[in-house]
Design an enzyme around this catalytic site. Structure first.
Site, mmCIF file in Angstrom:
data_model
loop_
_atom_site.group_PDB
_atom_site.id
_atom_site.type_symbol
_atom_site.label_atom_id
_atom_site.label_comp_id
_atom_site.label_asym_id
_atom_site.label_seq_id
_atom_site.Cartn_x
_atom_site.Cartn_y
_atom_site.Cartn_z
ATOM 1 N N ASP A 164 0.805 -1.238 -0.243
ATOM 2 C CA ASP A 164 0.178 0.118 0.007
ATOM 3 C C ASP A 164 0.793 1.080 0.032
ATOM 4 O OD1 ASP A 164 -2.513 1.374 0.053
ATOM 5 O OD2 ASP A 164 -2.662 1.219 2.150
ATOM 6 N N TYR A 203 1.164 5.673 -0.528
ATOM 7 C CA TYR A 203 0.544 6.971 0.155
ATOM 8 C C TYR A 203 0.516 8.150 -0.675
ATOM 9 C CZ TYR A 203 0.389 9.448 4.753
ATOM 10 O OH TYR A 203 -0.105 10.165 5.651
ATOM 11 N N HIS A 212 -3.842 13.806 0.943
ATOM 12 C CA HIS A 212 -4.115 12.749 2.171
ATOM 13 C C HIS A 212 -2.902 13.206 3.103
ATOM 14 C CE1 HIS A 212 -5.077 9.364 4.555
ATOM 15 N NE2 HIS A 212 -4.084 8.860 4.261
ATOM 16 N N ARG A 246 1.093 17.174 12.985
ATOM 17 C CA ARG A 246 2.299 18.143 13.165
ATOM 18 C C ARG A 246 1.525 19.365 12.434
ATOM 19 N NH1 ARG A 246 4.116 13.629 11.357
ATOM 20 N NH2 ARG A 246 3.761 14.051 9.065
ATOM 21 N N GLU A 262 -10.611 3.624 4.106
ATOM 22 C CA GLU A 262 -9.666 4.449 3.232
ATOM 23 C C GLU A 262 -10.147 4.338 1.760
ATOM 24 O OE1 GLU A 262 -5.615 3.779 4.220
ATOM 25 O OE2 GLU A 262 -5.691 5.451 5.810
ATOM 26 N N GLU A 275 -9.392 3.881 -1.947
ATOM 27 C CA GLU A 275 -8.236 3.603 -2.540
ATOM 28 C C GLU A 275 -8.515 2.867 -3.649
ATOM 29 O OE1 GLU A 275 -4.765 1.963 -0.497
ATOM 30 O OE2 GLU A 275 -5.283 3.092 1.432
ATOM 31 N N ASP A 318 -9.043 0.059 2.399
ATOM 32 C CA ASP A 318 -8.106 -0.070 3.144
ATOM 33 C C ASP A 318 -8.430 0.290 4.681
ATOM 34 O OD1 ASP A 318 -5.751 -0.699 4.685
ATOM 35 O OD2 ASP A 318 -4.862 1.193 3.950
ATOM 36 N N ARG A 339 -7.706 3.656 13.752
ATOM 37 C CA ARG A 339 -6.894 4.661 13.935
ATOM 38 C C ARG A 339 -6.292 4.981 15.197
ATOM 39 N NH1 ARG A 339 -6.011 5.780 8.809
ATOM 40 N NH2 ARG A 339 -7.725 6.213 7.747
ATOM 41 N N GLN A 398 -3.584 2.128 15.269
ATOM 42 C CA GLN A 398 -2.476 2.741 14.291
ATOM 43 C C GLN A 398 -1.626 3.884 15.085
ATOM 44 O OE1 GLN A 398 -4.166 4.538 10.885
ATOM 45 N NE2 GLN A 398 -2.069 4.894 9.776
ATOM 46 N N TYR A 405 2.349 2.776 15.465
ATOM 47 C CA TYR A 405 2.868 3.016 13.859
ATOM 48 C C TYR A 405 4.371 3.458 14.132
ATOM 49 C CZ TYR A 405 2.990 8.297 13.686
ATOM 50 O OH TYR A 405 3.345 9.400 13.900
ATOM 51 N N LYS A 452 -4.034 -2.023 10.395
ATOM 52 C CA LYS A 452 -4.328 -2.045 8.933
ATOM 53 C C LYS A 452 -4.662 -3.590 8.593
ATOM 54 C CE LYS A 452 -3.251 2.191 7.577
ATOM 55 N NZ LYS A 452 -4.191 2.710 6.547
ATOM 56 N N THR A 466 -8.808 -5.814 4.340
ATOM 57 C CA THR A 466 -8.885 -4.978 3.339
ATOM 58 C C THR A 466 -9.841 -5.368 2.164
ATOM 59 O OG1 THR A 466 -6.410 -4.779 3.468
ATOM 60 C CG2 THR A 466 -7.348 -3.927 1.460
ATOM 61 N N THR A 517 -4.687 6.187 0.289
ATOM 62 C CA THR A 517 -5.924 7.000 0.343
ATOM 63 C C THR A 517 -6.075 8.121 -0.658
ATOM 64 O OG1 THR A 517 -6.216 6.590 2.641
ATOM 65 C CG2 THR A 517 -7.468 8.190 1.906
ATOM 66 N N GLU A 542 -9.456 12.533 8.065
ATOM 67 C CA GLU A 542 -9.452 13.568 7.412
ATOM 68 C C GLU A 542 -10.878 14.272 7.688
ATOM 69 O OE1 GLU A 542 -7.323 13.359 3.292
ATOM 70 O OE2 GLU A 542 -7.731 11.101 4.089
HETATM 71 MN MN MN Z 1 -4.176 2.758 3.035
#
Ligand code: MN
Length: 415
Positions: A122, A124, A129, A138, A194, A196, A228, A232, A235, A239, A248, A252, A351, A365
């Protein structure tokens, strides 16, 4: 480009006209897993077509398999030849008497995974996203410094890929609330989807032999929709430093029909134009051809139906064109160190989010990590998915002068 006519009732004007002919695997009434192609409300049983000697020898052998891997391994020439033959069989009045008995109703057919998926990666690839998600964690520095140089990805889990319609069980996992002293174990409270697109590898490459950008698309068999599912809260705690893991890999979901690159040809688009000041990709990831036509104009939608709702409601709409990296760049990067891809391997875009508020591909999001709940028509709200919620992904291509083609649906209910 004209629009083709099929003798199959309901094919013209549907998501599955003669110009599409996506490939998948369904279970026939006799219990056999068979390769087929969607045409209107029907499936053309390609194993039966092979048995009826309607296909050339090598194609017939590949179409008698119970998964698409053998056909994928034959390369783009084979999928092109199969496509042309199917178009002949499904349009010419002469073939109708022999081909009509090979059609199966799509409504009653159980769809299976289209291929034996040996590996799943997968990416990114949506800068929108990556920026949206980065901003949540951040605010001052949402995008990490490597993003515009290297297509970021991680190795996912192939064994837990399921086909549209399979129930998705809410995972349990280790999580730690921001104000908690220690983590705890229990059902995820932040289950997300997600939006995708998955792309299947056709012909593979040998270990140690990278695929150059100019050849990358010859190794792509076709595209599907992919959800996906992401926990959260799991994760967020797990992560760092190695990336996604149990948040994750519990499920899927993919749509059952693979839309081939041949069918997508009329819907090519320019790659996303990099804003002024962004770095040029390194040479092995850059070509004039890829910039001019490495994108695909596919409208992608997320629909949500809660247990209380009769009809699903659309919660977002984006476009595959909006990716920062093209499919070819992702595939080339994946093999650039010599990593071998095999027929049936599945790569996914990550995503797909766009620049607009209504084109984001995840609840994370959309609700800013739950801070701004989504309002639904019946008065319900959602921060994340609740039990009984059904997520439906849809995708389609439209262009003036061309027949519309669709991807069908990628569905899953949270239980
Ligand atoms: Mn994904």
């Amino acid at each position: 480009m004209g629009v083709m006519r099929s003798w199959v009732a309901g094919a013209d004007g549907s998501d599955f006209p003669l110009e599409n002919l996506p490939l998948g695997v369904f279970r026939r009434a006799d219990g056999k897993a068979c390769i087929g192609s969607a045409i209107g409300d029907s499936i053309l049983d390609l194993r039966a077509a092979a048995d009826a000697r309607l296909l050339q020898k090598e194609l017939a052998a590949a179409c008698r398999e119970d998964a698409l891997n053998a056909l994928m391994a034959m390369g783009r020439g084979a999928s092109q030849a199969l496509r042309e033959r199917m178009q002949e069989l499904l349009s010419g009045a002469g073939a109708r008497a022999r081909v009509e008995p090979l059609l199966v109703s799509r409504a009653g057919a159980e769809m299976l995974l289209p291929a034996r998926i040996g590996g799943y990666t997968d990416f990114y690839a949506s800068v929108y996203h990556a920026t949206n998600v980065g901003r949540l964690f951040r605010p001052e520095n949402p995008l990490l410094p490597n993003y515009k140089w290297v297509p970021i990805g991680y190795h996912g889990r192939a064994s837990s890929i399921v086909v549209s319609g399979a129930e998705v069980r809410r995972p349990s996992g280790q999580t730690k609330a921001a104000d908690a002293k220690e983590p705890s174990f229990g059902p995820s409270k932040a289950l997300d989807y997600e939006l995708e697109v998955g792309f299947f590898v056709g012909q593979g490459n040998r270990l140690g032999e990278p695929i150059p950008l100019a050849e990358a698309e010859r190794h792509v068999f076709g595209l599907c929709l992919l959800n996906d599912w992401s926990a959260r809260d799991v994760q967020a705690w797990e992560y760092q430093p190695l990336g996604p893991f149990l948040g994750k890999n519990f499920a899927t979901t993919i749509s059952p029909w693979i839309v081939t690159l041949e069918a997508l040809e009329p819907f090519r688009a320019t790659a996303l134009k990099r804003p002024e000041g962004d770095p040029k990709p390194l040479k092995y990831l850059d070509s004039a051809d890829d910039r001019a036509s490495g994108g695909f104009d596919v409208t992608l939608e997320v629909w949500l139906r809660t247990a209380q709702m009769r009809e699903p409601v659309r919660v977002s709409r984006g476009n595959l064109r909006d990716l920062y990296w093209t499919l070819a760049q992702m595939l080339t990067h994946h093999t650039s160190n010599g990593c071998n891809l095999q027929p049936g391997d599945l790569l996914a875009t990550g995503t797909v989010s766009g620049a607009l508020a209504d084109s984001v591909g995840s609840l994370l999001e959309m609700t800013r990590r739950g801070a701004e709940p989504l309002m639904l028509p019946g008065g319900e709200t959602r921060k994340f998915l609740e039990t009984g919620d059904e997520v439906i992904l849809r995708g389609y291509c439209e262009r003036e002068g061309c027949a519309r083609i669709g991807f069908g649906e990628c569905r899953g209910v949270v239980v």
